[in-house]
Design an enzyme around this catalytic site. Structure first.
Site, PDB file in Angstrom:
ATOM      1  N   LYS A   1       0.977  -0.937  -0.229  1.00 46.99           N
ATOM      2  CA  LYS A   1      -0.237   0.165   0.001  1.00 46.99           C
ATOM      3  C   LYS A   1       0.764   0.970  -0.315  1.00 46.99           C
ATOM      4  O   LYS A   1       0.687   1.428  -1.093  1.00 46.99           O
ATOM      5  CB  LYS A   1      -0.449   0.215   1.438  1.00 46.99           C
TER       6      LYS A   1
ATOM      7  N   ARG B   1      -9.648   0.395   8.146  1.00 45.69           N
ATOM      8  CA  ARG B   1      -9.195  -0.295   8.734  1.00 45.69           C
ATOM      9  C   ARG B   1     -10.670  -1.383   9.322  1.00 45.69           C
ATOM     10  O   ARG B   1      -9.659  -2.175   9.863  1.00 45.69           O
ATOM     11  CB  ARG B   1      -8.083  -1.178   9.812  1.00 45.69           C
TER      12      ARG B   1
ATOM     13  N   ARG C   1      12.008  -5.458   5.313  1.00 43.69           N
ATOM     14  CA  ARG C   1      11.984  -3.723   5.383  1.00 43.69           C
ATOM     15  C   ARG C   1      12.134  -4.053   7.522  1.00 43.69           C
ATOM     16  O   ARG C   1      12.913  -2.954   7.405  1.00 43.69           O
ATOM     17  CB  ARG C   1      10.647  -3.804   5.646  1.00 43.69           C
TER      18      ARG C   1
ATOM     19  N   ARG D   1      11.347   0.097  12.609  1.00 39.73           N
ATOM     20  CA  ARG D   1       9.435  -0.540  13.294  1.00 39.73           C
ATOM     21  C   ARG D   1       9.094  -1.689  14.105  1.00 39.73           C
ATOM     22  O   ARG D   1      10.099  -2.298  12.789  1.00 39.73           O
ATOM     23  CB  ARG D   1       8.942  -0.198  11.785  1.00 39.73           C
TER      24      ARG D   1
ATOM     25  N   ARG E   1      -0.753  -9.304  13.496  1.00 35.49           N
ATOM     26  CA  ARG E   1      -1.427  -7.815  11.995  1.00 35.49           C
ATOM     27  C   ARG E   1      -2.566  -8.529  11.660  1.00 35.49           C
ATOM     28  O   ARG E   1      -2.830  -7.955  11.116  1.00 35.49           O
ATOM     29  CB  ARG E   1       0.045  -6.884  11.941  1.00 35.49           C
TER      30      ARG E   1
HETATM   31  P1  B4P Z   1       4.090  -1.663   2.769  1.00 34.45           P
HETATM   32  O1  B4P Z   1       3.426  -3.438   1.827  1.00 34.45           O
HETATM   33  O2  B4P Z   1       4.611  -0.660   1.380  1.00 34.45           O
HETATM   34  O3  B4P Z   1       3.766  -1.297   3.858  1.00 34.45           O
HETATM   35  P2  B4P Z   1       2.392  -0.901   4.116  1.00 34.45           P
HETATM   36  O4  B4P Z   1       0.878  -1.755   3.491  1.00 34.45           O
HETATM   37  O5  B4P Z   1       1.839   0.356   3.896  1.00 34.45           O
HETATM   38  O6  B4P Z   1       1.735  -0.842   5.618  1.00 34.45           O
HETATM   39  P3  B4P Z   1       1.472  -1.931   7.059  1.00 34.45           P
HETATM   40  O7  B4P Z   1       0.070  -2.014   6.692  1.00 34.45           O
HETATM   41  O8  B4P Z   1       2.450  -2.549   7.332  1.00 34.45           O
HETATM   42  O9  B4P Z   1       1.136  -0.194   7.678  1.00 34.45           O
HETATM   43  P4  B4P Z   1       0.858   0.840   7.775  1.00 34.45           P
HETATM   44  O10 B4P Z   1       1.971   1.973   8.416  1.00 34.45           O
HETATM   45  O11 B4P Z   1      -0.414   1.476   8.233  1.00 34.45           O
HETATM   46  O12 B4P Z   1       5.574  -1.928   2.503  1.00 34.45           O
HETATM   47  C1  B4P Z   1       5.865  -3.404   2.810  1.00 34.45           C
HETATM   48  C2  B4P Z   1       7.588  -3.804   2.345  1.00 34.45           C
HETATM   49  O13 B4P Z   1       7.288  -4.505   1.169  1.00 34.45           O
HETATM   50  C3  B4P Z   1       7.859  -2.709   1.740  1.00 34.45           C
HETATM   51  O14 B4P Z   1       9.542  -3.383   2.211  1.00 34.45           O
HETATM   52  C4  B4P Z   1       8.091  -3.310   0.968  1.00 34.45           C
HETATM   53  O15 B4P Z   1       9.370  -2.555  -0.175  1.00 34.45           O
HETATM   54  C5  B4P Z   1       7.929  -4.537   0.113  1.00 34.45           C
HETATM   55  N1  B4P Z   1       7.367  -4.530  -1.323  1.00 34.45           N
HETATM   56  C6  B4P Z   1       6.032  -3.440  -2.118  1.00 34.45           C
HETATM   57  N2  B4P Z   1       5.414  -4.286  -3.159  1.00 34.45           N
HETATM   58  C7  B4P Z   1       6.651  -4.924  -2.894  1.00 34.45           C
HETATM   59  C8  B4P Z   1       6.220  -5.981  -4.445  1.00 34.45           C
HETATM   60  N3  B4P Z   1       5.464  -5.930  -5.272  1.00 34.45           N
HETATM   61  N4  B4P Z   1       7.583  -6.678  -4.326  1.00 34.45           N
HETATM   62  C9  B4P Z   1       8.730  -6.943  -3.331  1.00 34.45           C
HETATM   63  N5  B4P Z   1       8.470  -6.215  -2.514  1.00 34.45           N
HETATM   64  C10 B4P Z   1       7.112  -5.650  -1.944  1.00 34.45           C
HETATM   65  O16 B4P Z   1       0.008   0.686   9.788  1.00 34.45           O
HETATM   66  C11 B4P Z   1       0.630   0.227  11.181  1.00 34.45           C
HETATM   67  C12 B4P Z   1      -0.123   0.179  12.059  1.00 34.45           C
HETATM   68  O17 B4P Z   1      -0.152   1.128  12.239  1.00 34.45           O
HETATM   69  C13 B4P Z   1      -0.876  -1.130  12.325  1.00 34.45           C
HETATM   70  O18 B4P Z   1      -0.369  -2.108  12.609  1.00 34.45           O
HETATM   71  C14 B4P Z   1      -2.206  -0.206  13.252  1.00 34.45           C
HETATM   72  O19 B4P Z   1      -1.266  -1.068  14.377  1.00 34.45           O
HETATM   73  C15 B4P Z   1      -1.892   1.418  13.289  1.00 34.45           C
HETATM   74  N6  B4P Z   1      -2.853   1.649  12.593  1.00 34.45           N
HETATM   75  C16 B4P Z   1      -3.140   2.236  10.486  1.00 34.45           C
HETATM   76  N7  B4P Z   1      -3.470   2.545  10.198  1.00 34.45           N
HETATM   77  C17 B4P Z   1      -4.816   2.147  10.946  1.00 34.45           C
HETATM   78  C18 B4P Z   1      -6.020   1.836  11.642  1.00 34.45           C
HETATM   79  N8  B4P Z   1      -6.492   2.551  10.436  1.00 34.45           N
HETATM   80  N9  B4P Z   1      -7.086   2.358  12.281  1.00 34.45           N
HETATM   81  C19 B4P Z   1      -6.858   1.763  13.541  1.00 34.45           C
HETATM   82  N10 B4P Z   1      -4.976   1.073  13.689  1.00 34.45           N
HETATM   83  C20 B4P Z   1      -4.281   1.526  12.770  1.00 34.45           C
END
Ligand code: B4P
Length: 192
Positions: A14, A89, A128, A134, A146
């Site tokens: 994302k 979420r 990551r 993190r 998670r």
């Molecule tokens: P991403 O996949 O980009 O990470 P993310 O989903 O955006 O982040 P995440 O869900 O972990 O965290 P968030 O900050 O929203 O990247 C992952 C890795 O994959 C990267 O290293 C990237 O390089 C790699 N990658 C991406 N695409 C790839 C591909 N095609 N091939 C290979 N590698 C690839 O949330 C963190 C915490 O915040 C949650 O657990 C929760 O506690 C809280 N939170 C956030 N929003 C909330 C909400 N709305 N309600 C309640 N709690 C919330």
């Protein structure tokens, strides 16, 4: 206005795809994860409360994230559109978002869900975690927690948008650029 929800489990891509979408469609990026991490960094009361939950792989309370999004929408009244990354979420957050957008005379245009298998999510997040600093990316058990939170509380949000005819699903394994092209095609199909 173009208002996109980018949906998927932790590690689905994302954040990665949001950066490319912002660039292409000139949208304001609203990532609740980033907003919470900046509260933690600033040492605010909200940040302290959120940190203890995030460090356990749990979602923070709906009122907290809804309040943050409300503030950001108010701060960006002139935006061409928004990309919601990691929000909503829960179904309660999705309902609140619809109400907030309606108050501003707009609505969600499309929701794109990235589908990635659990083993690949764990692999990506641990990778990551080596450089991100993190805490929630550095422990396999926490990553599983998670993903479980996602399955229990977040997956129903897909049905919410499906019922509104706004849902598209994209397979999220493969080259980042190829996935980006598929997302753009889905957005263009959903908004013509
Ligand atoms: P991403 O996949 O980009 O990470 P993310 O989903 O955006 O982040 P995440 O869900 O972990 O965290 P968030 O900050 O929203 O990247 C992952 C890795 O994959 C990267 O290293 C990237 O390089 C790699 N990658 C991406 N695409 C790839 C591909 N095609 N091939 C290979 N590698 C690839 O949330 C963190 C915490 O915040 C949650 O657990 C929760 O506690 C809280 N939170 C956030 N929003 C909330 C909400 N709305 N309600 C309640 N709690 C919330």
């Amino acid at each position: 206005m173009l208002n996109l929800v980018l949906f998927g489990p932790p590690g689905a891509g994302k954040g990665t795809q949001s950066e490319k979408l912002i660039d292409k469609y000139k949208l304001v990026h609203l990532s609740t994860g980033d907003l919470l991490r900046s509260e933690i960094k600033a040492g605010t009361e909200l940040g302290l409360r959120a940190k203890s939950l995030m460090d356990q792989g749990l979602l923070v309370p709906d009122e907290v994230v809804i309040g943050m999004i409300d503030n950001k929408l108010k701060e960006n009244k002139e935006a061409a559109g928004f990309i919601f990354d990691g929000f909503p979420r829960t179904v309660k957050q999705a309902e609140a978002l619809d109400t907030l957008l309606e108050e501003n005379g707009t609505a969600i245009s499309a929701m794109v869900a990235l589908e990635v298998e659990a083993e690949e999510l764990t692999r990506r997040l641990l990778e990551r975690g080596k450089t991100s600093g993190r805490p929630d990316d550095q422990n396999e058990e926490l990553i599983r927690k998670r993903v479980q939170e996602y399955n229990d509380k977040t997956l129903p949000v897909a049905n919410y948008y499906q019922n509104q005819g706004k849902y598209s699903s994209i397979y999220g394994i493969g080259a980042i650029e190829a996935i980006f092209e598929k997302i753009c095609t889905a957005i263009e199909r959903a908004t013509i």
